[in-house]
Scaffold this active site. Structure first.
Site, PDB file in Angstrom:
ATOM      1  N   HIS A 116       0.403  -0.199   4.588  1.00  0.00           N
ATOM      2  CA  HIS A 116       0.954  -0.909   5.744  1.00  0.00           C
ATOM      3  C   HIS A 116       0.479  -0.288   7.052  1.00  0.00           C
ATOM      4  CE1 HIS A 116       4.330  -3.679   4.192  1.00  0.00           C
ATOM      5  NE2 HIS A 116       3.564  -3.359   3.159  1.00  0.00           N
ATOM      6  N   ASP A 117       0.348   1.030   7.088  1.00  0.00           N
ATOM      7  CA  ASP A 117      -0.135   1.684   8.298  1.00  0.00           C
ATOM      8  C   ASP A 117      -1.573   1.277   8.596  1.00  0.00           C
ATOM      9  OD1 ASP A 117       0.000   3.533  10.511  1.00  0.00           O
ATOM     10  OD2 ASP A 117      -1.270   4.886   9.342  1.00  0.00           O
TER      11      ASP A 117
END
Length: 326
Positions: free
Chosen positions: A65-66
């Site tokens: 997600h980062d």
């Protein structure tokens, strides 16, 4: 620091940018100023993992997600007093707290070494912790490129349309991953991380209750598996309930995810499409029959993922506290 003007980059230039990013990262980046960084992170991750298995899928998903939002810059870790950071977006609210805690604990362990204090970025710690959790659950051990800097921006709105949805088809998946220089094979290999994943029932309930007017259950879903899912996720189930994405070996990083797809046991439509779409079926079959091929492809893919949008040199900062700017 680069200005915030939007820069449109053609796909022709994208491989050149990725190559440039990887050239600025190196496996021995901290050899002189924090030579024990890998063992310090590993020790903290192992301690956290021994407290709860969720450390593994939570950290791995956090890394993905980062990197897919603003690049691998630890912007997903930043907190906002007004709940306007990436982690406050609808797509990130389901990120396990244990993933965040793993990075916080590892950062504290690294900074406790006088040689390392405030020298190692949160982005690099997240990348190392991801490698470690994959290895702790039976996955490959691979070398991690280091030298990322931490981002200065984290906004809820930047998450919009930047993460794959559980209902994506193959074209949608390929388009999103290609934006980051990732091929279809990379995408399938990274999807294999779902072998240790878990999901809330709401993410797939339409497949087992109201798929279409003619089929209450998605016909591409194994019928017996669908009935098991209905037992685990009854109507009006507690929204906090989460179930394993791999019903076979949920706590082992292996190729069972792909053999599950062959049997119609992909939890999301975006999982099962990898087998039902003839363009990706051969890769699923290869990984299902050859765990070594899957793990090798995964290492290639996650290394490429770790280069996405990285800040290096004097860009960004080395955060003292991973949850806030210096």
């Amino acid at each position: 620091m680069e200005n915030q003007n939007s820069i449109v980059v053609s796909f022709i230039l994208l491989p050149l940018l990725l190559a440039s990013a990887s050239a600025q990262l190196s496996q021995n980046f901290y050899a002189n100023n924090c030579p024990n960084v890998e063992s310090l992170v590993r020790s903290a991750v192992e301690k956290k993992f021994n407290q709860t298995f969720i450390t593994a899928p939570g950290t791995l998903r956090l890394f993905f997600h980062d990197c897919f939002v603003r690049g691998c810059d630890a912007s997903v870790l930043l907190a906002s007093p007004t709940n306007q950071a990436e982690k406050d977006s609808a797509d990130d609210l389901s990120l396990a707290g244990d993933g965040f805690d793993t990075v916080i604990k590892a950062k504290a362990a690294v900074d406790s070494d006088p040689m390392c204090t405030n020298k190692v970025s949160c982005a690099d710690i997240l990348a190392l912790a991801t490698r470690d959790v994959v290895n702790l659950v039976g996955g490959p051990f691979y070398q991690v490129e280091l030298g990322r800097r931490d981002g200065l921006i984290s906004t809820k709105t930047s998450v919009n349309s930047n993460l794959p949805k559980p209902g994506f088809n193959l074209d949608q998946l390929n388009t999103m991953f290609a934006r980051h220089g990732l091929s279809q094979t990379d995408m399938i290999a990274l999807s294999g991380a779902h072998t240790i994943g878990f999901s809330h029932c709401s993410r797939f309930s339409n497949r087992i209750y109201n798929f279409s007017p003619t089929n209450r259950i998605d016909p591409t879903l194994n019928f017996q598996y669908a009935l098991q899912l209905r037992q685990l996720c009854p109507v009006n189930v507690d929204p906090s309930i989460a179930i394993n994405m791999d019903p076979t070996t949920p706590q082992t990083f292996d190729n069972a995810y792909f053999t599950n797809l062959q049997q119609g046991k992909g939890l999301f439509s975006s999982d099962q499409i990898l087998f039902t779409d003839p363009r990706s079926t051969p890769t699923v079959n290869l990984f299902a029959s050859n765990n070594a091929a899957f793990q090798q492809a995964f290492v290639t893919a996650i290394t490429k993922l770790g280069r996405v949008g990285v800040l290096t040199g004097d860009q960004g900062e080395i955060r003292q506290d991973c949850t806030r700017l210096n």
